[in-house]
Write a protein that holds these residues in place. Sequence first.
Motif, mmCIF file in Angstrom:
data_model
loop_
_atom_site.group_PDB
_atom_site.id
_atom_site.type_symbol
_atom_site.label_atom_id
_atom_site.label_comp_id
_atom_site.label_asym_id
_atom_site.label_seq_id
_atom_site.Cartn_x
_atom_site.Cartn_y
_atom_site.Cartn_z
ATOM 1 N N PRO A 127 19.469 125.591 5.631
ATOM 2 C CA PRO A 127 18.462 124.527 5.710
ATOM 3 C C PRO A 127 17.077 124.937 5.225
ATOM 4 C CG PRO A 127 19.722 124.676 7.757
ATOM 5 C CD PRO A 127 20.058 125.882 6.960
ATOM 6 N N TRP A 128 16.793 126.228 5.226
ATOM 7 C CA TRP A 128 15.520 126.746 4.724
ATOM 8 C C TRP A 128 15.811 127.848 3.708
ATOM 9 C CZ3 TRP A 128 10.934 124.490 6.050
ATOM 10 C CH2 TRP A 128 10.936 123.659 7.183
ATOM 11 N N GLY A 129 14.837 128.152 2.870
ATOM 12 C CA GLY A 129 14.970 129.248 1.923
ATOM 13 C C GLY A 129 15.975 129.000 0.818
ATOM 14 N N TYR A 130 16.151 127.744 0.435
ATOM 15 C CA TYR A 130 17.197 127.403 -0.539
ATOM 16 C C TYR A 130 16.666 127.137 -1.946
ATOM 17 C CZ TYR A 130 15.588 122.600 0.248
ATOM 18 O OH TYR A 130 14.817 121.472 0.351
ATOM 19 N N ARG A 131 15.382 126.948 -2.110
ATOM 20 C CA ARG A 131 14.860 126.507 -3.405
ATOM 21 C C ARG A 131 14.673 127.661 -4.374
ATOM 22 N NH1 ARG A 131 12.441 121.156 -3.758
ATOM 23 N NH2 ARG A 131 11.505 121.871 -5.692
ATOM 24 N N ASN A 132 14.902 127.386 -5.659
ATOM 25 C CA ASN A 132 14.597 128.351 -6.710
ATOM 26 C C ASN A 132 13.319 127.981 -7.453
ATOM 27 O OD1 ASN A 132 15.314 126.401 -8.772
ATOM 28 N ND2 ASN A 132 17.460 126.915 -8.424
ATOM 29 N N LYS A 133 12.689 126.879 -7.050
ATOM 30 C CA LYS A 133 11.487 126.428 -7.757
ATOM 31 C C LYS A 133 10.532 125.710 -6.811
ATOM 32 C CE LYS A 133 9.831 123.442 -11.503
ATOM 33 N NZ LYS A 133 10.161 122.412 -12.498
ATOM 34 N N VAL A 134 9.238 125.977 -7.015
ATOM 35 C CA VAL A 134 8.191 125.170 -6.384
ATOM 36 C C VAL A 134 7.135 124.872 -7.443
ATOM 37 C CG1 VAL A 134 8.500 126.048 -4.041
ATOM 38 C CG2 VAL A 134 6.907 127.202 -5.588
ATOM 39 N N GLU A 135 6.395 123.800 -7.216
ATOM 40 C CA GLU A 135 5.268 123.478 -8.086
ATOM 41 C C GLU A 135 3.998 123.458 -7.255
ATOM 42 O OE1 GLU A 135 5.577 120.126 -10.622
ATOM 43 O OE2 GLU A 135 6.917 121.180 -12.000
ATOM 44 N N LEU A 136 2.971 124.101 -7.771
ATOM 45 C CA LEU A 136 1.674 124.140 -7.112
ATOM 46 C C LEU A 136 0.765 123.082 -7.722
ATOM 47 C CD1 LEU A 136 1.050 127.992 -6.983
ATOM 48 C CD2 LEU A 136 2.275 126.553 -5.364
ATOM 49 N N ALA A 137 0.116 122.338 -6.851
ATOM 50 C CA ALA A 137 -0.887 121.379 -7.307
ATOM 51 C C ALA A 137 -2.191 122.130 -7.553
ATOM 52 C CB ALA A 137 -1.083 120.300 -6.255
ATOM 53 N N VAL A 138 -3.006 121.594 -8.440
ATOM 54 C CA VAL A 138 -4.274 122.220 -8.809
ATOM 55 C C VAL A 138 -5.396 121.205 -8.638
ATOM 56 C CG1 VAL A 138 -5.569 123.411 -10.603
ATOM 57 C CG2 VAL A 138 -3.089 123.681 -10.482
ATOM 58 N N VAL A 139 -6.459 121.612 -7.931
ATOM 59 C CA VAL A 139 -7.629 120.755 -7.742
ATOM 60 C C VAL A 139 -8.871 121.570 -8.051
ATOM 61 C CG1 VAL A 139 -9.024 119.473 -6.083
ATOM 62 C CG2 VAL A 139 -6.543 119.278 -6.020
ATOM 63 N N GLU A 140 -9.761 121.004 -8.853
ATOM 64 C CA GLU A 140 -11.035 121.661 -9.152
ATOM 65 C C GLU A 140 -12.157 120.876 -8.494
ATOM 66 O OE1 GLU A 140 -13.620 123.387 -12.952
ATOM 67 O OE2 GLU A 140 -11.771 122.254 -13.284
ATOM 68 N N SER A 141 -12.957 121.567 -7.702
ATOM 69 C CA SER A 141 -14.052 120.913 -6.996
ATOM 70 C C SER A 141 -15.218 121.897 -6.867
ATOM 71 C CB SER A 141 -13.591 120.456 -5.607
ATOM 72 O OG SER A 141 -14.647 119.858 -4.896
ATOM 73 N N GLY A 142 -16.389 121.438 -7.257
ATOM 74 C CA GLY A 142 -17.562 122.287 -7.152
ATOM 75 C C GLY A 142 -17.469 123.557 -7.969
ATOM 76 N N GLY A 143 -16.745 123.479 -9.073
ATOM 77 C CA GLY A 143 -16.599 124.655 -9.919
ATOM 78 C C GLY A 143 -15.559 125.639 -9.438
ATOM 79 N N ARG A 144 -14.879 125.331 -8.348
ATOM 80 C CA ARG A 144 -13.843 126.221 -7.809
ATOM 81 C C ARG A 144 -12.462 125.599 -7.996
ATOM 82 N NH1 ARG A 144 -15.165 130.405 -4.753
ATOM 83 N NH2 ARG A 144 -13.141 130.336 -3.688
ATOM 84 N N LEU A 145 -11.497 126.457 -8.303
ATOM 85 C CA LEU A 145 -10.117 126.015 -8.517
ATOM 86 C C LEU A 145 -9.309 126.309 -7.266
ATOM 87 C CD1 LEU A 145 -8.751 124.830 -11.108
ATOM 88 C CD2 LEU A 145 -7.732 127.090 -11.428
ATOM 89 N N SER A 146 -8.650 125.285 -6.730
ATOM 90 C CA SER A 146 -7.794 125.458 -5.558
ATOM 91 C C SER A 146 -6.356 125.144 -5.945
ATOM 92 C CB SER A 146 -8.224 124.518 -4.419
ATOM 93 O OG SER A 146 -9.537 124.806 -3.997
ATOM 94 N N LEU A 147 -5.436 126.029 -5.550
ATOM 95 C CA LEU A 147 -4.011 125.826 -5.815
ATOM 96 C C LEU A 147 -3.256 125.870 -4.503
ATOM 97 C CD1 LEU A 147 -5.164 127.860 -8.309
ATOM 98 C CD2 LEU A 147 -2.858 127.369 -9.127
ATOM 99 N N GLY A 148 -2.252 125.023 -4.385
ATOM 100 C CA GLY A 148 -1.446 125.002 -3.174
ATOM 101 C C GLY A 148 -0.401 123.911 -3.248
ATOM 102 N N MET A 149 0.134 123.549 -2.099
ATOM 103 C CA MET A 149 1.129 122.498 -2.032
ATOM 104 C C MET A 149 0.439 121.144 -1.898
ATOM 105 S SD MET A 149 3.356 124.824 -2.208
ATOM 106 C CE MET A 149 4.881 123.878 -2.225
ATOM 107 N N HIS A 150 1.087 120.113 -2.399
ATOM 108 C CA HIS A 150 0.540 118.761 -2.250
ATOM 109 C C HIS A 150 0.421 118.407 -0.772
ATOM 110 C CE1 HIS A 150 0.678 117.464 -6.471
ATOM 111 N NE2 HIS A 150 1.795 118.166 -6.568
ATOM 112 N N ALA A 151 -0.726 117.882 -0.370
ATOM 113 C CA ALA A 151 -0.915 117.448 1.011
ATOM 114 C C ALA A 151 -0.061 116.223 1.294
ATOM 115 C CB ALA A 151 -2.382 117.136 1.270
ATOM 116 N N ALA A 152 0.452 116.133 2.527
ATOM 117 C CA ALA A 152 1.338 115.024 2.892
ATOM 118 C C ALA A 152 0.639 113.675 2.778
ATOM 119 C CB ALA A 152 1.869 115.230 4.314
#
Length: 446
Positions: A127-152
């Motif tokens: 049920p967990w640990g099964y994926r071979n792929k993830v995609e990171l979302a990218v947001v730029e704000s105030g000159g800074r780049l933030s990467l992570g998972m899409h917020a719910a």
Amino acid sequence: MAEATTQQVRIERMAYGPEAVGRLESGKTVFVAGAVPGDLVEVAVDRKAERYCNGHVSKVLEASPDRVVPECPYAAVCGGCPWAQISYDAQARHKRDGVVSALARIGRMGEERAEALVAPLVSPSAPWGYRNKVELAVVESGGRLSLGMHAADGSGVVAVKACKLLDKGHQGVVKSVAGALSYMANSHHLDLERVGVRVSTRTREVEVALWDRPGGFPRAAVAKVLADACKPTSVTRVMQKGPAKARKIAGQERLAGRGSWGEVVGAERMRVSAPSFFQVNTKGAEKLVELVMEGLDPQEDEEAMDLYCGAGTFTLPLARRAGFVSAVESYGPAVRDLRRNLDEARLDNVDPIGGDAGLEFPDTDADVIVVDPPRAGLAEQVVSQLSDQPARAIAYVSCDPATLARDLARFEEKGTFEPASVTPVDLFPQTFHVETVTILKRRAGR
């Protein structure tokens, strides 16, 4: 009378989506994020429509027996695990029920026939640990780049230390990649739109794919910082052009390593470029192949057809067993991957055809057919073309019960093929998504 903004609601069932379903005091349906069937919850109503409302759980008053504490600490805020609060046994029940409901309602089969047709859900992976792929979302704000998972809630990105859906040996690669690229953005302009990460425990390959727009790019610097962060076997850049809802690939560059990602599915070794589709659950992909081959039982003197074939997940095993395979794929990068995989497998009994399945429908008489269309399902024209084939069986691999049900109703209207079995396969635990393998057999006398 206007609905109160907060109400107690007894949750009845899961929708085919991230939300559960209950009813407000007025009788209006409410779709509730974070709820579990059997819960008594306090619901905060977020959005009101004429016939329904949307809301989220503000407080659990009485927990369902099927409610669990999610294994992932980010489950409540990350959009990747909307069913993580539901026990896995209950997830399996709800997924099968969703397939039965779609066939009964949309496929016009009725509850009794749909129940008899749909097999128990198959769970090929943990049920967990099964994926071979993830995609990171990218947001730029105030000159800074933030990467992570899409917020719910769609509000931006959630920075995570690890993704529990990735296999255990690679869960920390999300933090490593996000940190490396955020660091790079302090000194270099990175106009990134998203970042894909593919991993394999079987080949030990890790690919980082950087999706952006054409233009200048610090190729060597990015390759170096990623090499130090996660030792990828491939770093690629995928450039896109066009409006946001209709992006087209403008080019692909190999920044480091092989320039593609390798995986082993059953007996087949495959290579896939970053833009090409590949099932995110490798064990699940193997189960799909197994069910398709068992359902069709292709013979060496038979001709096969594989529509929407991608990089060849079904094409390669079909070619091992059938005499000849016509394989059709519309997406250019996937067609190139298919040809490379056929060459490396030394299979010369396949005709790879680039183009739309309806427009480039093979001019041949197939004995067995595989179709694995995108979420939109089959075009009505393709259902007609398939129904005119002399094939003895069709395997329909679907990622959406609603479009599957619609297409099965169309097949039955044509009168040539009818579904013999529908097997739900859980390629996406902790989410509402479910894959199915339907075997259609030729009707007697047709």
